[in-house]
Each structure stands twice: as structure tokens, then as C-alpha cells.
Scaffold this active site. Structure first.
Site, PDB file in Angstrom:
ATOM      1  N   CYS A  32      -8.344 -12.052  48.402  1.00 50.04           N
ATOM      2  CA  CYS A  32      -8.922 -10.916  48.583  1.00 50.04           C
ATOM      3  C   CYS A  32     -10.197 -12.410  49.604  1.00 50.04           C
ATOM      4  CB  CYS A  32      -9.212 -10.262  47.922  1.00 50.04           C
ATOM      5  SG  CYS A  32     -10.949  -8.784  48.613  1.00 50.04           S
ATOM      6  N   HIS A  74      -4.474  -1.932  47.127  1.00 48.43           N
ATOM      7  CA  HIS A  74      -5.248  -2.874  47.125  1.00 48.43           C
ATOM      8  C   HIS A  74      -6.991  -2.432  47.710  1.00 48.43           C
ATOM      9  CE1 HIS A  74      -6.931  -6.904  47.366  1.00 48.43           C
ATOM     10  NE2 HIS A  74      -7.554  -6.504  48.510  1.00 48.43           N
ATOM     11  N   GLU A  75      -6.896  -1.309  48.993  1.00 49.24           N
ATOM     12  CA  GLU A  75      -7.945  -1.105  49.224  1.00 49.24           C
ATOM     13  C   GLU A  75      -8.113   0.674  48.924  1.00 49.24           C
ATOM     14  OE1 GLU A  75      -9.539  -2.765  51.933  1.00 49.24           O
ATOM     15  OE2 GLU A  75      -7.881  -4.178  51.944  1.00 49.24           O
ATOM     16  N   HIS A  78     -10.571  -0.527  46.319  1.00 47.56           N
ATOM     17  CA  HIS A  78     -11.808  -1.018  46.963  1.00 47.56           C
ATOM     18  C   HIS A  78     -12.828   0.254  46.631  1.00 47.56           C
ATOM     19  CE1 HIS A  78     -11.784  -5.182  48.123  1.00 47.56           C
ATOM     20  NE2 HIS A  78     -10.620  -5.178  48.074  1.00 47.56           N
TER      21      HIS A  78
END
Length: 108
Positions: A32, A74-75, A78
Site C-alpha cells: 500500500c 482493500h479500498e 481504507h
């Protein structure tokens, strides 16, 4: 794409995503930009389906598999304030913390 250009037809604008389906647990090596030069295997789902809104407020559903499914997870992490290192088991998390400490204090 192999040409390293962002094509408009490949752009995904995902607003307020919600997982509908998460299937087939896999280990995926992740990195990342928030944690440069650190890569670790993270448990993810190989197949996901999400409901979301587009920029015009239209309801959409996206089904994804493999790399795209992992990138979406993953996003979304976030958006929820989670980094991939937060998902690591305690021993691998400690390894990361030690590596991070060495980066901040290279004389140690």
C-alpha cells in the site's frame, strides 16, 4: 491496461459501497502507498459483489473476482480506516512494527 494509461471506460467511481457477497477465502500479497516498501499476505475473498451508487446517484451492482475483488476490499478498508497491516496476525504485525521502527530510527 498494458499501455499504462487510464482509460475512461475502465474508471470505477464507487460511492457508499456495501458488500452483498464475499466468497472463497484466499491469501493475497498486498502492499500500500500508505505503508511503502512493506508487503504481506492478507486473507481476502476471491469473489465479491457490492452494491453502490454512481456519481449520479444511480444504484449499481458490481461483481468482481481475483485482483479486482482484492483491490475493492482493500479500498473499502481504507474508507473504514483500516490498513492491510491491521489485518495481520499478531506475530506478522509485530514484524511490521519493528520494520517501521527501524525506518523511523535507522541508528537503532
Amino acid at each position: 491496461e498494458e499501455d499504462n494509461l487510464q482509460h475512461k471506460e475502465d474508471l470505477l467511481e464507487i460511492i457508499n459501497p456495501t458488500f452483498l457477497v464475499q466468497e472463497e477465502s484466499i491469501d493475497w500479497e498486498e502492499g500500500c502507498l500508505s505503508v511503502p516498501d512493506f508487503f504481506e499476505n492478507v486473507k481476502r475473498f476471491n469473489k465479491v459483489s457490492i452494491a453502490y451508487k454512481d456519481r449520479y446517484g444511480n444504484d449499481k451492482i458490481l461483481k468482481a473476482e481475483g485482483f479486482l475483488a482484492v483491490a475493492i476490499q482493500h479500498e473499502i478498508d481504507h474508507l473504514n480506516g483500516i490498513l492491510f497491516v491491521d489485518k495481520l496476525p499478531i506475530l506478522r504485525r509485530k514484524k511490521f512494527e519493528q520494520a517501521l521502527k527501524k525506518c523511523k530510527n535507522p541508528k537503532d
